[in-house]
Design an enzyme around this catalytic site. Structure first.
Site, mmCIF file in Angstrom:
data_model
loop_
_atom_site.group_PDB
_atom_site.id
_atom_site.type_symbol
_atom_site.label_atom_id
_atom_site.label_comp_id
_atom_site.label_asym_id
_atom_site.label_seq_id
_atom_site.Cartn_x
_atom_site.Cartn_y
_atom_site.Cartn_z
ATOM 1 C CG MET B 30 -1.856 -1.239 1.193
ATOM 2 S SD MET B 30 -3.463 -0.962 1.953
ATOM 3 C CE MET B 30 -2.992 -0.547 3.622
ATOM 4 C CG HIS B 34 8.302 0.216 6.256
ATOM 5 N ND1 HIS B 34 8.654 -1.119 6.309
ATOM 6 C CD2 HIS B 34 6.955 0.245 6.412
ATOM 7 C CE1 HIS B 34 7.578 -1.848 6.525
ATOM 8 N NE2 HIS B 34 6.520 -1.047 6.569
ATOM 9 N N GLY B 36 10.958 -2.749 5.751
ATOM 10 C CA GLY B 36 10.289 -4.039 5.614
ATOM 11 C C GLY B 36 10.012 -4.327 4.136
ATOM 12 C CG HIS B 37 7.150 -1.979 2.098
ATOM 13 N ND1 HIS B 37 6.936 -0.898 2.912
ATOM 14 C CD2 HIS B 37 5.963 -2.641 2.048
ATOM 15 C CE1 HIS B 37 5.683 -0.887 3.327
ATOM 16 N NE2 HIS B 37 5.063 -1.936 2.823
ATOM 17 N N GLY B 147 5.551 -9.929 4.145
ATOM 18 C CA GLY B 147 6.274 -9.896 5.412
ATOM 19 C C GLY B 147 5.495 -10.623 6.494
ATOM 20 C CG ASP B 150 0.691 -7.087 8.107
ATOM 21 O OD1 ASP B 150 0.310 -6.664 9.213
ATOM 22 O OD2 ASP B 150 1.071 -6.343 7.192
ATOM 23 C CE LYS B 184 13.575 -0.620 10.202
ATOM 24 N NZ LYS B 184 14.315 0.621 9.982
ATOM 25 C CB SER B 185 4.570 -0.542 11.156
ATOM 26 O OG SER B 185 3.286 -0.034 10.824
ATOM 27 N NE ARG B 187 -2.392 1.573 10.018
ATOM 28 C CZ ARG B 187 -2.746 0.481 9.339
ATOM 29 N NH1 ARG B 187 -2.105 -0.648 9.526
ATOM 30 N NH2 ARG B 187 -3.754 0.518 8.475
#
Lengths: 298, 298
Positions: B30, B34, B36-37, B147, B150, B184-185, B187
């Site tokens: 989305m 960060h 993580g992506h 990841g 989730d 990491k997120s 949000r």
């Protein structure tokens, strides 16, 4: 002709065919093949390199009081017909193969389903869309062939391909009829001899409606009432389930017909519920044209 | 790096790449990328010829009281990151492109969703599965990267691929963490400075649970109560939404842990709801191994 029972083997076979540049035509069926299916196969043969026919009686599209257990099955005969028509691959999985995790994930269809057969068969088109997602992912066809006999099914598949962005072309094919006009169906064998004679009036009634349109009538309500009147007058054994006149393929009701429309009916006999329809266009008096594919057969 | 906004162009591009024998790795996001992506992209780069990154904030997976409108977006920055990581194609459609007929056909997920985040976000995973059906059909990936942050999403995608027979390999990737352990997120930027300091305790609490398992504890209820106690003791600003200890990826509750399991928690802060988890195996003390892919980065 190759028989395949495993989803994984089916998909592997398709991937190999695609690597060789072959186009895939797909005819999904519940078996007990009749001339309607044969016509779909012939369309697929004419338009694609490889024809895959699936035979799978899908439990998810039958309601609790419907005829899943007794739906006619004859795989031996089906194989002979498929072979004769030049089908390349018959995919004939069992229920566990198609529903490895049961019905834990389903497609829910919210549009085009609360009219016609959908309104008396809640969940039916969810089951249809669910099995088609599975089959489309396994068979990865370039074109998929459906008979306009199940016009609402064609409308739902049209919506499904657009909603879910399947890179697949939908080819709706003309309803195949007996000489007297009765639409071919696996369920026709359940009619008594008197019911069979009477059933010719379904198509006659629809044609009365089409005649009105061709004479200039545009009021959907008037056409509907005239078709209903015809059926009420001519049916003694069968009970009218519905008569509808709607836009097509969106299946929206409209006061005045414009563009493509459908006149459809369903009639309940003792052991069989028959459906039939005419899809046509107010701008084009030929029934089903130019929506339905209609190759020149023989 | 190619930017594509149209589903049709995206699919056509993929078909051309596939004809050349290229394998497709897909990272659906989305946006607001960060580390993580970035880690997902690196896994995809290491395992596939072509990496497609989608950026689409999917309205169907947000509830009516959730943050669809205010979900952070920064496509300019995302492009720079994607380019730097060697992404080949960014697919960035708008809502009309992905939902041409609105939400008239949805996927309904009946399993693995009435626990963890699913129980407080009814319909969330229906929205996730629906957009993934669309994206999978358009991008036709060989492998898809998610990841484990989730973890319930990974479990639902696992179920979706099996249920719908997608010929796609799911590659779950390790959660990427800040130095102090916070996952990491996108949000995290909404945390106040005090909340940010406190949030380290989510992972600490989960690790307390893992420590118990590694010491031989097998009672899911006991592990859950100890993790809950840890969080209750250490959280002052955040409110515990849930702590769960379940089998993985089936997300079934079990009295005694065996095989793969998950310890998961969610904590509500003023402007952000944080989730974290540890997936591990009672037979294998390494957190997340061997379930999660973990290439040697750099």
């Amino acid at each position: 002709m190759q028989m395949i029972y495993s989803a994984q083997e089916m998909n592997r076979t398709i991937q190999q065919l695609k690597e060789k540049g072959q186009t895939i035509g797909f005819v999904p069926t519940m078996g007990y093949l009749h001339e309607g299916h044969q016509s779909l196969i012939r369309h697929a043969k004419a338009m694609c390199d490889i024809v895959v026919l699936s035979i799978f009686v899908n439990p998810a599209q039958f309601g609790p009081n419907e005829d899943f257990e007794t739906y006619p099955r004859d795989i031996k005969r089906d194989k002979i017909i498929a072979e004769k028509e030049g089908v390349n691959i018959v995919f004939n999985p069992n229920v566990d193969e198609m529903y490895p995790l049961g019905e834990s994930m389903l497609v829910t269809v919210k549009d085009r389903v609360d009219v016609l057969c959908g309104s008396s068969r809640p969940g039916h088109f969810d089951g249809v869309a669910t099995i088609l997602v599975k089959l489309f992912n396994i068979v990865m066809p370039d074109k998929v062939f459906f008979g306009l006999k199940d016009a609402q099914q064609v409308a739902v598949v049209d919506s499904m391909i657009k909603n879910f962005h399947y890179p697949i072309q939908l080819v709706p094919c003309q309803t195949i009829r007996e000489k007297d006009g009765l639409a071919k169906s696996s369920r026709n064998i359940r009619l008594s001899s008197d019911e069979r004679k009477e059933a010719v009036h379904l198509y006659q009634g629809l044609k009365e409606g089409l005649l009105l349109v061709n004479k200039g009538e545009r009021s959907a309500a008037h056409i509907k009432s005239q078709v209903t009147l015809y059926l009420e007058t001519h049916l003694r054994l069968g009970k009218i389930d519905y008569v509808e006149v709607l836009g097509y393929p969106d299946l929206q009701s409209k006061e005045l017909l414009n563009g493509r429309f459908i006149i459809a009916c369903a009639v309940q006999y003792e052991h069989a519920r028959l459906i039939d329809n005419i899809v046509a266009n107010v701008n084009n008096k030929l029934e089903g044209e130019p929506y339905a594919a209609n190759i020149n057969e023989k």
